[in-house]
Design a protein around this motif. Structure first.
Motif, mmCIF file in Angstrom:
data_model
loop_
_atom_site.group_PDB
_atom_site.id
_atom_site.type_symbol
_atom_site.label_atom_id
_atom_site.label_comp_id
_atom_site.label_asym_id
_atom_site.label_seq_id
_atom_site.Cartn_x
_atom_site.Cartn_y
_atom_site.Cartn_z
ATOM 1 N N LEU A 100 28.488 46.278 11.849
ATOM 2 C CA LEU A 100 28.853 44.837 12.360
ATOM 3 C C LEU A 100 28.625 44.017 11.238
ATOM 4 O O LEU A 100 28.671 42.777 11.239
ATOM 5 N N GLY A 101 28.623 44.091 9.859
ATOM 6 C CA GLY A 101 28.862 43.462 9.032
ATOM 7 C C GLY A 101 29.821 42.439 8.984
ATOM 8 O O GLY A 101 30.394 41.539 8.694
ATOM 9 N N ARG A 102 30.979 43.514 9.556
ATOM 10 C CA ARG A 102 32.737 43.318 9.363
ATOM 11 C C ARG A 102 33.127 42.131 10.371
ATOM 12 O O ARG A 102 33.715 41.989 10.157
ATOM 13 N N PHE A 103 32.181 42.674 11.377
ATOM 14 C CA PHE A 103 32.608 41.382 12.612
ATOM 15 C C PHE A 103 31.573 40.600 12.865
ATOM 16 O O PHE A 103 31.610 40.059 13.327
ATOM 17 N N HIS A 104 30.606 40.582 11.404
ATOM 18 C CA HIS A 104 29.361 39.376 11.798
ATOM 19 C C HIS A 104 29.378 39.171 13.005
ATOM 20 O O HIS A 104 28.650 38.621 13.889
ATOM 21 N N LEU A 105 28.300 40.775 13.364
ATOM 22 C CA LEU A 105 27.698 40.995 14.427
ATOM 23 C C LEU A 105 26.458 41.202 14.336
ATOM 24 O O LEU A 105 25.772 41.484 12.982
ATOM 25 N N LEU A 155 33.903 44.915 23.512
ATOM 26 C CA LEU A 155 33.789 43.463 22.734
ATOM 27 C C LEU A 155 34.231 43.150 22.352
ATOM 28 O O LEU A 155 35.298 41.595 23.196
ATOM 29 N N GLY A 156 35.244 42.770 21.345
ATOM 30 C CA GLY A 156 36.217 42.305 21.056
ATOM 31 C C GLY A 156 37.082 42.022 21.379
ATOM 32 O O GLY A 156 38.185 40.851 21.658
ATOM 33 N N THR A 157 37.947 42.563 22.081
ATOM 34 C CA THR A 157 38.324 42.615 23.593
ATOM 35 C C THR A 157 38.717 42.330 24.200
ATOM 36 O O THR A 157 39.715 41.587 24.550
ATOM 37 N N GLN A 158 37.655 42.208 24.693
ATOM 38 C CA GLN A 158 37.434 40.878 26.456
ATOM 39 C C GLN A 158 36.902 39.557 25.486
ATOM 40 O O GLN A 158 37.594 39.403 26.482
ATOM 41 N N LEU A 159 36.504 39.937 24.699
ATOM 42 C CA LEU A 159 36.604 38.322 24.017
ATOM 43 C C LEU A 159 37.929 37.704 23.717
ATOM 44 O O LEU A 159 37.829 36.648 24.253
ATOM 45 N N PHE A 160 38.806 38.453 23.080
ATOM 46 C CA PHE A 160 39.782 37.877 22.461
ATOM 47 C C PHE A 160 41.136 38.378 22.791
ATOM 48 O O PHE A 160 42.025 37.987 21.453
ATOM 49 N N GLY A 161 40.750 39.480 23.563
ATOM 50 C CA GLY A 161 42.397 39.826 23.737
ATOM 51 C C GLY A 161 43.126 39.372 24.928
ATOM 52 O O GLY A 161 43.776 39.977 25.405
ATOM 53 N N ARG A 162 42.902 37.930 25.392
ATOM 54 C CA ARG A 162 43.349 37.441 26.723
ATOM 55 C C ARG A 162 43.470 37.972 27.688
ATOM 56 O O ARG A 162 44.505 38.299 28.373
ATOM 57 N N PRO A 216 23.895 31.941 25.882
ATOM 58 C CA PRO A 216 25.321 31.633 24.849
ATOM 59 C C PRO A 216 25.352 32.510 23.436
ATOM 60 O O PRO A 216 23.895 32.522 23.117
ATOM 61 N N GLY A 217 26.306 33.347 23.151
ATOM 62 C CA GLY A 217 26.221 33.809 22.183
ATOM 63 C C GLY A 217 25.774 34.724 22.189
ATOM 64 O O GLY A 217 26.098 35.777 21.069
ATOM 65 N N ILE A 218 25.443 35.558 23.105
ATOM 66 C CA ILE A 218 24.622 36.810 23.531
ATOM 67 C C ILE A 218 25.379 37.415 23.922
ATOM 68 O O ILE A 218 25.971 37.470 25.469
ATOM 69 N N TYR A 219 25.909 39.272 23.926
ATOM 70 C CA TYR A 219 26.910 39.807 24.804
ATOM 71 C C TYR A 219 26.121 41.386 24.873
ATOM 72 O O TYR A 219 25.522 41.790 23.667
ATOM 73 N N GLN A 220 26.332 42.051 25.605
ATOM 74 C CA GLN A 220 26.328 42.748 25.791
ATOM 75 C C GLN A 220 27.683 44.568 26.114
ATOM 76 O O GLN A 220 28.226 43.887 26.825
ATOM 77 N N ALA A 221 27.850 44.833 25.744
ATOM 78 C CA ALA A 221 28.507 46.229 25.570
ATOM 79 C C ALA A 221 28.050 47.485 25.841
ATOM 80 O O ALA A 221 27.232 47.495 24.596
ATOM 81 N N THR A 222 28.859 48.501 27.089
ATOM 82 C CA THR A 222 28.534 49.878 27.142
ATOM 83 C C THR A 222 29.272 50.472 26.765
ATOM 84 O O THR A 222 30.309 50.471 26.586
ATOM 85 N N VAL A 223 28.609 51.824 25.851
ATOM 86 C CA VAL A 223 29.862 52.740 25.538
ATOM 87 C C VAL A 223 28.699 53.912 25.909
ATOM 88 O O VAL A 223 27.622 54.501 26.247
ATOM 89 N N ARG A 224 29.981 54.507 26.161
ATOM 90 C CA ARG A 224 29.504 56.437 26.724
ATOM 91 C C ARG A 224 30.500 57.174 25.620
ATOM 92 O O ARG A 224 30.913 57.039 25.272
ATOM 93 N N GLN A 225 29.205 58.268 25.451
ATOM 94 C CA GLN A 225 28.909 59.268 23.979
ATOM 95 C C GLN A 225 29.252 60.836 24.794
ATOM 96 O O GLN A 225 27.977 60.575 24.795
ATOM 97 N N ARG A 253 24.449 39.501 19.149
ATOM 98 C CA ARG A 253 24.559 38.226 19.249
ATOM 99 C C ARG A 253 25.284 37.814 18.326
ATOM 100 O O ARG A 253 25.765 38.517 17.483
ATOM 101 N N LEU A 254 26.892 36.755 17.923
ATOM 102 C CA LEU A 254 27.544 36.422 17.586
ATOM 103 C C LEU A 254 27.058 35.866 16.567
ATOM 104 O O LEU A 254 26.145 34.351 16.512
ATOM 105 N N MET A 255 27.172 36.186 14.814
ATOM 106 C CA MET A 255 26.701 34.938 14.286
ATOM 107 C C MET A 255 27.302 34.009 13.358
ATOM 108 O O MET A 255 27.056 33.428 12.966
ATOM 109 N N GLU A 256 28.665 33.762 14.541
ATOM 110 C CA GLU A 256 29.871 33.021 14.114
ATOM 111 C C GLU A 256 29.921 32.027 15.496
ATOM 112 O O GLU A 256 29.228 31.978 16.284
ATOM 113 N N THR A 257 30.658 30.678 15.295
ATOM 114 C CA THR A 257 30.884 30.011 16.264
ATOM 115 C C THR A 257 32.105 31.036 17.546
ATOM 116 O O THR A 257 32.441 31.530 16.774
ATOM 117 N N LEU A 258 32.556 30.761 18.371
ATOM 118 C CA LEU A 258 33.252 32.547 18.940
ATOM 119 C C LEU A 258 35.394 31.526 18.695
ATOM 120 O O LEU A 258 35.707 32.683 18.155
#
Length: 597
Positions: free
Chosen positions: A23-28, A70-77, A474-483, A497-502
């Motif tokens: 979480l800290g690495r990706f500012h979440l 999350l990151g791929t969907q938002l920033f992976g084009r 705005p700025g809050i996202y849900q992501a689901t995983v299966r384990q 919640r993104l702790m930075e701007t988009l």
């Protein structure tokens, strides 16, 4: 109500504490966690493990899948390849693969700092070395987490890296020596099979379903000794069908005539109608040469070969057959329709090696049997001839004659040498190419093995109805995983919640080299010693085929091995400038890097 509120706060707090490195690495900021058990006996959260790793590591692996999605969907084009020509689409796919591989790699690096001191994570199988549907060989490999990537505490990582590089470069140092060294040193290695972005073409085109990340973690390294990717025939069936076949003295494997498989199905499920037997397999024009005979065999038997867009009755979501051989495995089995009729869904056909291994390792926990058959990485012949090629002895004097008999034509010298090299590569990589029938057990040094499967969903999944990444505010996202593990199966939905701007978050989630290649000013950006490690890791993801490992620490980059369709000539020059600048201005930190034009 107060008790539930307290339990929820405690749940979020513990998840945030355990996964704070990622979480800290990706500012979440972790806003919420929802855990649903879909298989197994539910335990109160934090009161037991469901796998061979401890509870904190389970949560870190789950978070890895969620953050990658999350990151791929938002920033992976996502969707930016729609309407582009083949070259443009290919570039979008490579950018998406690069960011998904980067996010998962970073997550595993931060996760590895929580490993026991004598443990390591090692990538055994990756996805992206060979061209897939719609790609051509000149497009080169895709960014990936491939064989030999190691994540561990520094001293263990250095020790293991040294032996991986020796196994790659010293033919006298085989798997036996490598595995013996692990045991003598008391090092525990968790092997992995990884596809950081499954269904990349669908992602690039903006399709509504399918894209996902897949991470399988095993309690031991896979018996693989070098980078490898090829095609594998796969037939996955419920165990009830295989037992019924045994009762009728029918031996089931991938080569079994499908009419005998059908007999076993009808024995296992008396009265089942053939139109209610649904066979999922890859389809499309590019697969006609490979498996059209398999399609015909099933259709002639009167069963339903699932077509693209067929709505899966149990989820109400249309399936797709242009890619995605992994996710359907979770849906294999029977159900009853409103009229009380039995339906059966199962998987047949082929997959890339990492996907095939991942699906096969799911089988025991899902009550399935998986039957594999190793094909070549070219797959230029029908499947029922392909399976004979990899069993040939490439050093035999009559190799060319036997190959000609399989091909039913006389191949030229180049074709003969191509197939000879493909078989050698498989043998050298430790793939059981000489076995006509392969199972997941054949990939492990110890026959008692266990896996933990993590799926992170960028988009909704037709086979489980798991949702994809979505913005809830705005700025809050849900992501689901299966384990999923042999003991249980959980669906976990995180609210971040993104702790930075988009735009600032885009920089946080993006590889440094990609940022620089797209114009960020690297010469005036503050440089940290960690940039050396980041760029070293990114090169292994971005251009693995261009790297030569020298000794323990050195990496030589051969730019003449980078194809223009992987990185354009213009961007190759820019990449050289970037790397030269770092070597010139920070020679101590980048002493490991050598550049060859």
């Amino acid at each position: 109500m107060v008790t539930k509120s307290r339990e929820k706060r405690d749940l979020i707090s513990q998840w945030a504490f355990d996964s704070r490195p990622i979480l800290g690495r990706f500012h979440l900021w972790l806003e919420d966690v929802d855990v649903k058990w879909t298989r197994g006996t539910p335990l109160k959260e934090f009161h037991g493990e469901i796998s061979f790793v401890d509870g904190r590591m389970e949560r870190l692996f789950a978070m890895t899948g969620a953050v990658t999605a999350l990151g791929t969907q938002l920033f992976g084009r996502y969707g930016e390849g729609s309407g582009l020509d083949k070259s443009g689409l290919n570039q979008v796919k490579k950018d998406a693969d690069a960011i998904s591989a980067y996010i998962m790699s970073e997550s595993l690096w931060y996760l590895s700092r929580q490993l026991p001191e004598n443990h390591a994570i090692m990538v055994s199988l990756g996805e992206g070395l060979m061209p897939k549907g719609g790609e051509t060989p000149e497009m080169g490999s895709n960014p990936l987490l491939g064989f030999g990537r190691v994540y561990a505490r520094p001293e263990v990582a250095k020790w293991l890296d040294k032996r991986v590089h020796r196994m790659l470069n010293d033919k006298s140092y085989s798997w036996k020596g490598f595995y013996g060294d692990l045991r003598d040193a008391g090092i525990t290695v968790w092997g992995t099979a990884i596809d950081t972005l499954e269904n990349t073409s669908r992602f690039a085109r903006g399709k509504e379903t399918g894209p996902m990340s897949v991470l399988h973690v095993f309690d031991q390294p896979l018996h693989v000794t070098r980078p490898y990717e090829g095609y594998v025939g796969n037939l996955l069936l419920p165990k009830a069908v295989v037992r019924a076949a045994g009762d009728r003295s029918i031996l089931i494997n991938f080569r079994t005539p499908r009419k005998l498989v059908l007999q076993a199905i009808e024995t296992a499920y008396p009265g089942i109608k053939r139109e209610n037997i649904h066979v999922w397999t890859l389809q499309g024009k590019s697969r006609e040469l490979r498996i059209s005979k398999l399609w015909k065999e099933w259709r002639d038997l009167g069963v339903h070969l699932t077509e693209d867009g067929w709505v899966l009755p149990t989820t109400g979501i249309p399936v797709f057959t242009d890619s995605g051989t992994y996710a359907p495995t979770y849906h294999i089995g029977t159900w009853q329709d409103d009229a009380g009729q039995t339906h059966l869904f199962f998987v047949d056909g082929y997959a890339a090696s990492a996907e095939a291994m991942q699906a096969a390792s799911l089988a025991p926990m899902l009550g399935l049997e998986a039957f594999l058959s190793v094909f070549t990485s070219k797959f230029k012949l029908p499947y029922n001839r392909e399976w004979h090629i990899m069993g040939l002895n490439p050093e035999a004097a009559d190799f060319a004659d036997k190959l000609a008999a399989i091909m039913e034509s006389q191949p030229d010298k180049d074709i003969v040498e191509m197939y000879r090299e493909i078989i050698r590569n498989g043998i050298e990589a430790g793939i059981p190419v000489q076995k006509p029938n392969v199972s997941a057990d054949d990939f492990f040094p110890e026959k008692n093995w266990e896996t933990m499967a993590i799926s992170g969903y960028m988009c909704p999944d037709p086979y489980s109805s798991a949702p994809g990444v979505k913005e809830v505010e705005p700025g809050i996202y849900q992501a689901t995983v299966r384990q999923a593990t042999p003991r249980a199966d959980k669906q976990i939905t995180f609210t971040f919640r993104l702790m930075e701007t988009l735009e600032q978050s885009r920089l946080v989630f993006s590889p440094l080299l990609n940022r620089f290649l797209y114009g960020e000013d690297y010469e005036h950006r503050p440089v940290k010693i960690s940039d050396s490690g980041r760029i070293r890791n990114e090169l292994q993801t971005l251009i693995s085929e261009a790297l030569e490992f020298l000794g323990e620490d050195q990496i030589r980059v051969h730019f003449n091995r980078i194809l223009p369709d992987v990185i354009s000539l213009e961007q190759q020059e820019k990449l050289k400038d970037i790397l030269r600048w770092y070597k010139e201005h920070h020679p101590l930190w980048f002493g490991w890097l050598e550049l060859i034009d």
